[in-house]
Write an enzyme that holds these catalytic residues in place. Structure first.
Site, PDB file in Angstrom:
ATOM      1  N   GLY A   1      10.755  37.315  10.280  1.00  0.00           N
ATOM      2  CA  GLY A   1      10.725  36.532  11.520  1.00  0.00           C
ATOM      3  C   GLY A   1       9.716  37.062  12.532  1.00  0.00           C
ATOM      4  O   GLY A   1       9.057  36.283  13.227  1.00  0.00           O
TER       5      GLY A   1
ATOM      6  N   LYS B   1      13.946  26.177   4.722  1.00  0.00           N
ATOM      7  CA  LYS B   1      14.199  25.258   5.831  1.00  0.00           C
ATOM      8  C   LYS B   1      12.987  24.969   6.695  1.00  0.00           C
ATOM      9  O   LYS B   1      12.215  25.862   7.027  1.00  0.00           O
ATOM     10  CB  LYS B   1      15.257  25.868   6.755  1.00  0.00           C
ATOM     11  CG  LYS B   1      16.637  25.933   6.160  1.00  0.00           C
ATOM     12  CD  LYS B   1      17.559  26.508   7.202  1.00  0.00           C
ATOM     13  CE  LYS B   1      18.979  26.631   6.696  1.00  0.00           C
ATOM     14  NZ  LYS B   1      19.761  27.453   7.637  1.00  0.00           N
TER      15      LYS B   1
ATOM     16  N   GLY C   1      10.430  37.656   3.429  1.00  0.00           N
ATOM     17  CA  GLY C   1      11.193  38.519   2.525  1.00  0.00           C
ATOM     18  C   GLY C   1      11.256  37.967   1.120  1.00  0.00           C
ATOM     19  O   GLY C   1      11.032  38.692   0.142  1.00  0.00           O
TER      20      GLY C   1
ATOM     21  N   ARG D   1      13.032  49.672   1.642  1.00  0.00           N
ATOM     22  CA  ARG D   1      12.800  49.938   3.069  1.00  0.00           C
ATOM     23  C   ARG D   1      12.939  51.420   3.413  1.00  0.00           C
ATOM     24  O   ARG D   1      12.289  51.910   4.325  1.00  0.00           O
ATOM     25  CB  ARG D   1      13.766  49.112   3.920  1.00  0.00           C
ATOM     26  CG  ARG D   1      13.342  47.663   3.935  1.00  0.00           C
ATOM     27  CD  ARG D   1      14.250  46.817   4.776  1.00  0.00           C
ATOM     28  NE  ARG D   1      13.648  45.512   4.987  1.00  0.00           N
ATOM     29  CZ  ARG D   1      14.328  44.427   5.315  1.00  0.00           C
ATOM     30  NH1 ARG D   1      15.630  44.489   5.494  1.00  0.00           N
ATOM     31  NH2 ARG D   1      13.707  43.288   5.495  1.00  0.00           N
TER      32      ARG D   1
HETATM   33  P1  ADP Z   1      10.864  33.749   3.088  1.00  0.00           P
HETATM   34  O1  ADP Z   1      12.001  34.745   3.074  1.00  0.00           O
HETATM   35  O2  ADP Z   1       9.753  34.147   2.168  1.00  0.00           O
HETATM   36  O3  ADP Z   1      10.405  33.417   4.476  1.00  0.00           O
HETATM   37  P2  ADP Z   1      12.702  31.528   3.005  1.00  0.00           P
HETATM   38  O4  ADP Z   1      13.834  32.461   3.325  1.00  0.00           O
HETATM   39  O5  ADP Z   1      12.280  30.555   4.015  1.00  0.00           O
HETATM   40  O6  ADP Z   1      11.438  32.363   2.484  1.00  0.00           O
HETATM   41  O7  ADP Z   1      13.091  30.661   1.722  1.00  0.00           O
HETATM   42  C1  ADP Z   1      13.349  31.258   0.474  1.00  0.00           C
HETATM   43  C2  ADP Z   1      14.422  30.517  -0.278  1.00  0.00           C
HETATM   44  O8  ADP Z   1      14.116  29.136  -0.366  1.00  0.00           O
HETATM   45  C3  ADP Z   1      14.556  31.015  -1.681  1.00  0.00           C
HETATM   46  O9  ADP Z   1      15.822  31.629  -1.835  1.00  0.00           O
HETATM   47  C4  ADP Z   1      14.444  29.765  -2.552  1.00  0.00           C
HETATM   48  O10 ADP Z   1      15.378  29.714  -3.595  1.00  0.00           O
HETATM   49  C5  ADP Z   1      14.695  28.657  -1.558  1.00  0.00           C
HETATM   50  N1  ADP Z   1      14.069  27.399  -1.968  1.00  0.00           N
HETATM   51  C6  ADP Z   1      12.766  27.166  -2.202  1.00  0.00           C
HETATM   52  N2  ADP Z   1      12.563  25.900  -2.619  1.00  0.00           N
HETATM   53  C7  ADP Z   1      13.766  25.305  -2.628  1.00  0.00           C
HETATM   54  C8  ADP Z   1      14.217  23.986  -2.958  1.00  0.00           C
HETATM   55  N3  ADP Z   1      13.360  23.051  -3.354  1.00  0.00           N
HETATM   56  N4  ADP Z   1      15.547  23.727  -2.846  1.00  0.00           N
HETATM   57  C9  ADP Z   1      16.404  24.668  -2.434  1.00  0.00           C
HETATM   58  N5  ADP Z   1      16.042  25.934  -2.114  1.00  0.00           N
HETATM   59  C10 ADP Z   1      14.734  26.249  -2.213  1.00  0.00           C
HETATM   60 MG    MG Z   2      14.113  34.519   3.415  1.00  0.00          MG
END
Ligand code: ADP
Ligand code: MG
Length: 395
Positions: A371, A197, A348, A37
């Site tokens: 977000g 989530k 991220g 960053r």
């Molecule tokens: P981003 O930052 O790209 O928006 P998120 O923060 O929503 O993504 O989610 C990323 C996290 O979700 C990762 O750390 C990954 O390990 C976790 N994850 C993905 N699939 C699963 C799963 N089936 N069970 C538990 N954690 C998961």
């Molecule tokens: Mg994330």
């Protein structure tokens, strides 16, 4: 829609320009662990220096409730100076006596970093007094922190109300790319969602589903949706409180556009070295948890992605941090970079996965927004962007 003013619209030569950057970097034992960053913010700082500005940089770091030496921007100032090759002075406060003193002695081309904006209790409340104190330090304002544009804080919106203001090239690129997802999308429009989530992404699901041709869902999210659809997902992570909304999505008018994984990689515990195997999602063993989409799902998703004209991907398909559960995310990443349509990737962790595979330069746009990016594609107005557009309208 109004025009987003850029640095070219500002008079910066000899002026003091306040840049709201995103220097919210991971720290360990007082040192910067990842300077991605800081490197990104350097581009805007350099442009302004070259144009003769005195550059004052502001950023938040973490979520302190007040001054907290562990979340000082001091290590960031050191790294910014190393990377930029110009002196960076850290002010002792956000916009108080110390900041005023430090800024008063600045020469053109010099850079001052203000202390962590969240050390001031007025930052997150968009307190007018803090906004005025920040505005008093500078002659113009540039927003470089797209990731903070969805929050109306003193250092994002408050100060922009008070000074001639513009978006940095980074923010302009973000807004251009994300706006194309809303305005110029061509069919097939495919959205791929994953990650931890449903609760953080239900807004995106509900906003995008009526506009897309297909929504492919993996990650932990998929198991909440599968549960809502009547599947037994063993010990997979399920958000019980989201089952009602998940059911609403699946049974809703566009529910048929949602594609859930046919198979999954399940593990006997949540660990990198857990025992694991591939099973159909219709037959998940008790006590095992789904940590990745399976090979069949990955191929089916990849086939849909291949034909997309417009594609948005947010959220890894599995626990890609662990090698055993990375395959699904890797297969999707490969399909996304092979896709010839417009491909926008955000989040991220999704960005971290793309970088891990060395594919970050092979998508149309990699959003840094998190977000803020999600809220933008949901069609919500981002206060930090809106204020810049509104002011350029003269309204
Ligand atoms: P981003 O930052 O790209 O928006 P998120 O923060 O929503 O993504 O989610 C990323 C996290 O979700 C990762 O750390 C990954 O390990 C976790 N994850 C993905 N699939 C699963 C799963 N089936 N069970 C538990 N954690 C998961
Ligand atoms: Mg994330």
């Amino acid at each position: 829609m109004s025009r987003l003013p850029g640095i070219d619209d500002l008079e910066v030569d000899g002026k003091r320009v306040l840049v709201r950057a995103d220097l919210n970097v991971p720290l360990e034992a007082g040192a910067v662990v990842d300077d991605f960053r800081i490197r990104a913010a350097l581009a805007t700082i350099q442009v302004l220096r070259e144009r003769g500005a005195r550059v004052i940089v502001a950023s938040h770091l973490g979520r302190p409730k007040g001054p907290d030496p562990e979340l000082s921007l001091a290590p960031v100032a050191v790294r910014l100076q190393e990377l930029g090759g110009f002196p960076v002075r850290l002010a002792g406060d956000v916009a108080g006596i110390e900041a005023k003193k430090t800024v008063a002695g600045m020469e053109p081309g010099e850079v001052v970093l203000l202390e962590n904006t969240r050390f001031h209790p007025g930052e997150t409340k968009n307190d007018p007094e803090l906004a005025e104190a920040l505005a008093a330090l500078a002659d113009a304002f540039v927003l470089d922190a797209f990731g903070s544009a969805h929050r109306a804080h003193a250092s994002t919106v408050g100060v922009a109300e008070l000074l001639p203001s513009a978006a940095s090239p980074l923010v302009q690129a973000e807004v251009d790319a994300l706006r194309r997802l809303l305005e110029e999308r061509r069919s097939p429009y495919v959205v791929v969602l994953g990650g931890a989530k449903v609760s953080t992404k239900i807004g995106v699901i509900e906003a995008l589903l009526p506009r897309v041709d297909a929504m492919l869902i993996g990650g932990a999210m998929a198991f909440t949706l599968l549960t809502a659809d009547g599947y037994d997902v063993g010990s997979s992570r399920v958000e019980e409180q989201m089952l009602g909304e998940a059911r609403g999505v699946l049974k809703g008018p566009h529910g048929a556009r949602v594609m859930l994984p046919d198979d999954a990689v399940v593990a006997d515990r949540f660990a990198a070295d857990a025992d694991h195997k591939v099973v159909p999602t219709g037959d998940m063993p008790e006590g095992w948890m789904g940590l990745d989409i399976g090979p069949e799902a990955a191929e089916r998703f990849a086939g849909v992605i291949a034909n997309a004209e417009t594609l948005f991907w947010n959220g890894p398909m599995g626990v890609f941090e662990w090698e055993a559960f990375r395959t699904g995310t890797a297969r999707i990443a490969e399909a996304v970079v092979e896709c010839e349509g417009m491909t926008v990737v955000g989040g991220g962790d999704t960005a971290a996965a793309l970088k891990l595979f060395g594919l970050e330069d092979r998508v149309t746009h990699l959003s840094t927004g998190g977000g803020a990016g999600l809220e933008f594609v949901e069609g919500k107005a981002l206060p930090g962007i809106e204020v810049l557009e509104r002011k350029s309208d003269g309204t």
